[in-house]
Motif scaffolding. Structure first.
Motif, mmCIF file in Angstrom:
data_model
loop_
_atom_site.group_PDB
_atom_site.id
_atom_site.type_symbol
_atom_site.label_atom_id
_atom_site.label_comp_id
_atom_site.label_asym_id
_atom_site.label_seq_id
_atom_site.Cartn_x
_atom_site.Cartn_y
_atom_site.Cartn_z
ATOM 1 N N LEU A 255 0.850 -1.197 0.000
ATOM 2 C CA LEU A 255 0.000 0.000 0.000
ATOM 3 C C LEU A 255 0.887 1.249 0.000
ATOM 4 C CD1 LEU A 255 -2.916 -0.947 2.421
ATOM 5 C CD2 LEU A 255 -2.805 -1.063 -0.075
ATOM 6 N N LYS A 256 1.573 1.428 -1.108
ATOM 7 C CA LYS A 256 2.491 2.554 -1.222
ATOM 8 C C LYS A 256 2.479 3.043 -2.664
ATOM 9 C CE LYS A 256 7.067 3.878 0.461
ATOM 10 N NZ LYS A 256 8.264 3.412 1.197
ATOM 11 N N GLY A 257 2.179 4.347 -2.849
ATOM 12 C CA GLY A 257 2.143 4.904 -4.186
ATOM 13 C C GLY A 257 3.545 5.161 -4.729
ATOM 14 N N LEU A 258 3.652 5.245 -6.059
ATOM 15 C CA LEU A 258 4.949 5.500 -6.678
ATOM 16 C C LEU A 258 5.534 6.827 -6.226
ATOM 17 C CD1 LEU A 258 4.311 4.322 -10.356
ATOM 18 C CD2 LEU A 258 5.276 3.024 -8.452
ATOM 19 N N GLY A 259 4.656 7.786 -5.921
ATOM 20 C CA GLY A 259 5.114 9.106 -5.499
ATOM 21 C C GLY A 259 5.808 9.126 -4.156
ATOM 22 N N GLU A 260 5.750 8.010 -3.423
ATOM 23 C CA GLU A 260 6.402 7.952 -2.112
ATOM 24 C C GLU A 260 7.885 7.597 -2.220
ATOM 25 O OE1 GLU A 260 4.303 6.103 1.162
ATOM 26 O OE2 GLU A 260 2.456 6.062 -0.034
ATOM 27 N N TYR A 261 8.334 7.238 -3.408
ATOM 28 C CA TYR A 261 9.725 6.843 -3.574
ATOM 29 C C TYR A 261 10.538 8.009 -4.132
ATOM 30 C CZ TYR A 261 7.860 2.243 -2.746
ATOM 31 O OH TYR A 261 7.218 1.174 -2.183
ATOM 32 N N SER A 262 11.595 8.381 -3.412
ATOM 33 C CA SER A 262 12.407 9.533 -3.807
ATOM 34 C C SER A 262 13.016 9.335 -5.194
ATOM 35 C CB SER A 262 13.511 9.791 -2.776
ATOM 36 O OG SER A 262 14.367 8.659 -2.652
ATOM 37 N N GLU A 263 13.362 8.090 -5.524
ATOM 38 C CA GLU A 263 13.957 7.819 -6.830
ATOM 39 C C GLU A 263 12.970 8.082 -7.971
ATOM 40 O OE1 GLU A 263 15.807 4.932 -3.836
ATOM 41 O OE2 GLU A 263 13.811 5.729 -4.288
ATOM 42 N N ILE A 264 11.688 7.784 -7.713
ATOM 43 C CA ILE A 264 10.657 8.054 -8.717
ATOM 44 C C ILE A 264 10.425 9.551 -8.841
ATOM 45 C CG2 ILE A 264 8.233 7.716 -9.335
ATOM 46 C CD1 ILE A 264 9.911 5.200 -9.619
ATOM 47 N N ARG A 265 10.378 10.243 -7.717
ATOM 48 C CA ARG A 265 10.209 11.706 -7.766
ATOM 49 C C ARG A 265 11.360 12.344 -8.530
ATOM 50 N NH1 ARG A 265 8.778 10.772 -2.230
ATOM 51 N NH2 ARG A 265 10.797 11.593 -1.533
ATOM 52 N N ARG A 266 12.562 11.799 -8.363
ATOM 53 C CA ARG A 266 13.724 12.325 -9.073
ATOM 54 C C ARG A 266 13.551 12.185 -10.588
ATOM 55 N NH1 ARG A 266 16.928 16.109 -9.002
ATOM 56 N NH2 ARG A 266 16.726 15.877 -6.730
ATOM 57 N N CYS A 267 12.850 11.158 -11.041
ATOM 58 C CA CYS A 267 12.613 10.980 -12.473
ATOM 59 C C CYS A 267 11.755 12.107 -13.034
ATOM 60 C CB CYS A 267 11.947 9.631 -12.735
ATOM 61 S SG CYS A 267 13.041 8.221 -12.440
ATOM 62 N N TYR A 268 10.745 12.550 -12.269
ATOM 63 C CA TYR A 268 9.942 13.690 -12.710
ATOM 64 C C TYR A 268 10.817 14.943 -12.823
ATOM 65 C CZ TYR A 268 5.558 11.113 -11.959
ATOM 66 O OH TYR A 268 4.523 10.208 -12.029
ATOM 67 N N ILE A 269 11.703 15.118 -11.870
ATOM 68 C CA ILE A 269 12.631 16.250 -11.896
ATOM 69 C C ILE A 269 13.477 16.195 -13.167
ATOM 70 C CG2 ILE A 269 14.652 17.298 -10.798
ATOM 71 C CD1 ILE A 269 12.241 17.830 -9.154
ATOM 72 N N GLU A 270 13.984 15.019 -13.488
ATOM 73 C CA GLU A 270 14.839 14.860 -14.664
ATOM 74 C C GLU A 270 14.070 15.151 -15.951
ATOM 75 O OE1 GLU A 270 16.352 10.928 -14.245
ATOM 76 O OE2 GLU A 270 17.752 11.469 -12.635
#
Length: 279
Positions: A255-270
């Motif tokens: 029960l964890k969304g993709l947005g909770e992972y810092s590595e995934i958030r970094r992909c949006y930044i990139e």
């Protein structure tokens, strides 16, 4: 003057926002300290609920664009939290953006979703599988997985089901299963809460593999909101958890969304950095 607009569908779950979109906005501001960062939610129903319950006002896309004009923004860089779909496929917001684009002298530029091409798939799945897509077989049946690391995903008796939101009217799954298979991941299945393929379809696929005993359900959403809690892991007979449990499988779920992972958030930044560099 440049401005960044983050557009998300939104969630009324406060804890979810604190772990995902709020952190994403803060990360954008840390990464681009010279550029004002704005946030908009697409769902008016969610915005209404947030205000009624928390007295917090979050802009719609149109409100955010109007605010940016008033605050002197002349060039807009939009990054959505979409996993698959381009914002151009969102008719309502596409109309709004086209309505305002000529009011920004520097134009409006839109970043790509999280998964656009095979390069994105390889990067995202590499992150996720290193994070928690290895499965252990020694925990209680139908027990929530609170940790992120299990044993080996390549064990023959475990299947991982990635569950996207989907679209009711669609007969195509937005998550490209062929790319996933091409990358060599074994016993990975894809399903959708709405539309195709549903839980019954995925169950039949898994039943064709006689060695499967354990199943892990993973929400493939930016937010792990009501769909994760109710439709995937709920106690109703129709929940994904119970569909597989009643078919005789040992079921776990994340029960964890993709947005909770810092590595995934970094992909949006990139993705945004690439768009800014190109313009």
């Amino acid at each position: 003057m440049d401005g960044i607009l983050i557009i998300s569908f939104g969630t009324s779950y406060k804890k979810n926002r604190e772990k995902t979109i709020n952190v994403l906005v803060d990360t954008f501001r840390e990464t681009f300290p010279e550029i004002p960062v704005y946030l908009a939610f697409k769902s008016r129903m969610i915005l209404k609920k947030i205000y009624e319950e928390e007295k917090i006002s979050i802009d719609t896309v149109e409100e955010a664009l109007k605010r940016m004009i008033l605050e002197g923004i002349t060039r807009v860089f939009i990054q959505t939290t979409n996993i698959f779909y381009e914002i151009e496929e969102d008719k309502e917001n596409n109309i709004i953006i086209n309505k305002y684009k000529n009011l920004f002298s520097g134009g409006i530029y839109i970043g790509r979703p999280l998964l656009k091409d095979e390069i994105d798939y390889k990067k995202i799945f590499s992150i996720l599988f290193k994070k928690f897509f290895a499965i252990g077989n020694n925990s209680d049946d139908s027990k929530n997985v609170s940790r992120e690391t299990f044993s080996e995903i390549t064990v023959r008796n475990t299947a991982v089901v990635l569950i996207v939101h989907g679209r009711k009217e669609s007969r195509e799954c937005p998550l490209d299963y062929q790319i996933i298979k091409k990358m060599g991941y074994k016993n990975i299945f894809v399903g959708a809460v709405e539309g195709y393929p549903n839980a019954g379809f995925v169950l039949k696929e898994i039943q064709s593999l006689k060695e499967i005993e354990y199943i892990v359900l993973v929400p493939f959403f930016f937010f792990a909101g009501k769909h994760s809690i109710r439709d995937i892991a709920g106690d109703e007979k129709s929940s994904w958890k119970n569909v597989f449990h009643l078919a005789g499988y040992h079921v776990k779920y994340v029960l964890k969304g993709l947005g909770e992972y810092s590595e995934i958030r970094r992909c949006y930044i990139e993705h945004l950095q690439e768009m800014i560099s190109a313009n």
